[in-house]
Design an enzyme around this catalytic site. Structure first.
Site, mmCIF file in Angstrom:
data_model
loop_
_atom_site.group_PDB
_atom_site.id
_atom_site.type_symbol
_atom_site.label_atom_id
_atom_site.label_comp_id
_atom_site.label_asym_id
_atom_site.label_seq_id
_atom_site.Cartn_x
_atom_site.Cartn_y
_atom_site.Cartn_z
ATOM 1 N N THR A 103 -1.253 -0.117 -6.028
ATOM 2 C CA THR A 103 -1.083 1.261 -6.482
ATOM 3 C C THR A 103 -2.461 1.884 -6.624
ATOM 4 O O THR A 103 -3.253 1.497 -7.484
ATOM 5 C CB THR A 103 -0.331 1.310 -7.826
ATOM 6 O OG1 THR A 103 0.961 0.713 -7.655
ATOM 7 C CG2 THR A 103 -0.158 2.739 -8.304
ATOM 8 N N LYS A 182 4.908 6.971 -5.676
ATOM 9 C CA LYS A 182 4.781 5.881 -6.646
ATOM 10 C C LYS A 182 4.118 6.361 -7.933
ATOM 11 O O LYS A 182 4.528 5.992 -9.046
ATOM 12 C CB LYS A 182 3.967 4.732 -6.039
ATOM 13 C CG LYS A 182 3.544 3.637 -7.039
ATOM 14 C CD LYS A 182 4.727 2.856 -7.592
ATOM 15 C CE LYS A 182 4.320 1.929 -8.729
ATOM 16 N NZ LYS A 182 3.396 0.867 -8.353
ATOM 17 N N LYS A 250 -3.772 2.427 -15.859
ATOM 18 C CA LYS A 250 -4.531 2.711 -14.627
ATOM 19 C C LYS A 250 -3.732 3.586 -13.682
ATOM 20 O O LYS A 250 -4.260 4.544 -13.093
ATOM 21 C CB LYS A 250 -4.912 1.388 -13.959
ATOM 22 C CG LYS A 250 -5.675 1.507 -12.641
ATOM 23 C CD LYS A 250 -4.776 1.469 -11.410
ATOM 24 C CE LYS A 250 -4.027 0.155 -11.271
ATOM 25 N NZ LYS A 250 -3.190 0.154 -10.016
#
Length: 259
Positions: A103, A182, A250
């Protein structure tokens, strides 16, 4: 006669990555694993036939058709790919495919594509395909995968992506679409994790039995997958956590350029 499955190199044998790589091996793929943590490599080799390891990213990809990157951050991915001495790019054969399951910010996917072009490696197929679902779903091949890229590249990698996923979403709009989808998903996930903690804290403050409250709330219309999945470790200190808070933090930070 069953066709032989393509060889896969896999970098990032962490909580989710190990399960993903192991499931590929169990499904018949020959997988060469790489990780900077040597006990992870030993554990992966112990899976037996189909599972091997390499000491560098470059060695791992030497004969691979697909290279899956599942490291935690783009800071880790850059040397993994581009280090002059051991980076994977120097060992990838012509027309190989990089599947970015990490990601990362959508801008990083654009940067990867530009660097491949600058380094005269436009032959490499690049697929942006971050994953979601946690270690358990990684191990049984039921992840949600948000895949984007050129249509022929997605078709070429379909068997690998399908093997790792329970829900495979092809996001239109070209490279970067998967990361954008995402990261929006992660905003939802982060909110649900935070609210799960707040809800259980409020239940405790109100003097309710937290275990009974969790059982009833997780079966209610107001529940979510994150609530049901992340509250048990809050209630039981000995319960193994499913994921590090630093990872979702994050991801949410990565989403800021999208908004």
């Amino acid at each position: 006669m069953t066709a032989q499955l393509p060889k896969v190199a896999f970098a990032g044998l962490g909580a989710m990555g190990f399960g993903m790589a192991a499931h590929l091996v169990e499904s018949g793929f020959a997988v060469v694993g790489f990780d900077v943590y040597h006990p992870a490599l030993e554990k992966f080799r112990a899976l037996g036939q189909g599972a091997s390891s390499a000491e560098t990213p470059r060695a791992a990809v030497s004969d691979a058709v697909f290279f899956i990157c599942m490291v935690a951050t783009s800071i880790q991915a850059t040397p993994l790919l581009f280090d002059e001495n051991i980076g994977a790019l120097g060992g990838l054969k012509e027309n190989a495919t990089i599947i970015m399951c990490s990601t990362v910010a959508p801008a990083y996917i654009d940067e990867l594509q530009a660097r491949l072009k600058d380094l005269n490696r436009s032959d490499i197929r690049l697929i942006d395909s971050p994953v979601s679902g946690g270690a358990g779903r990684a191990a049984d091949g039921s992840l949600s995968i948000f895949a984007s890229g050129e249509k022929p590249h997605l078709e070429h990698a379909h068997a690998v992506l399908q093997c790792m996923s329970g829900k495979l979403y092809e996001i239109p709009g070209g490279l970067g679409g998967g990361s954008k989808a995402k990261l929006i998903h992660q905003i939802f996930a982060g909110i649900h994790i935070a609210m799960a903690s707040e809800a259980m804290g409020l239940a405790a403050l109100a003097g309710l039995d937290t275990r009974d409250t969790y059982a009833k709330l997780s079966a209610s219309d107001g529940s979510s997958w994150m609530f049901a999945n992340r509250v048990p470790p809050m209630l039981d200190p000995d319960h193994k956590p499913y994921s590090a808070i630093s990872i979702i933090a994050k991801d949410v930070v990565c989403s800021s350029p999208v908004s």
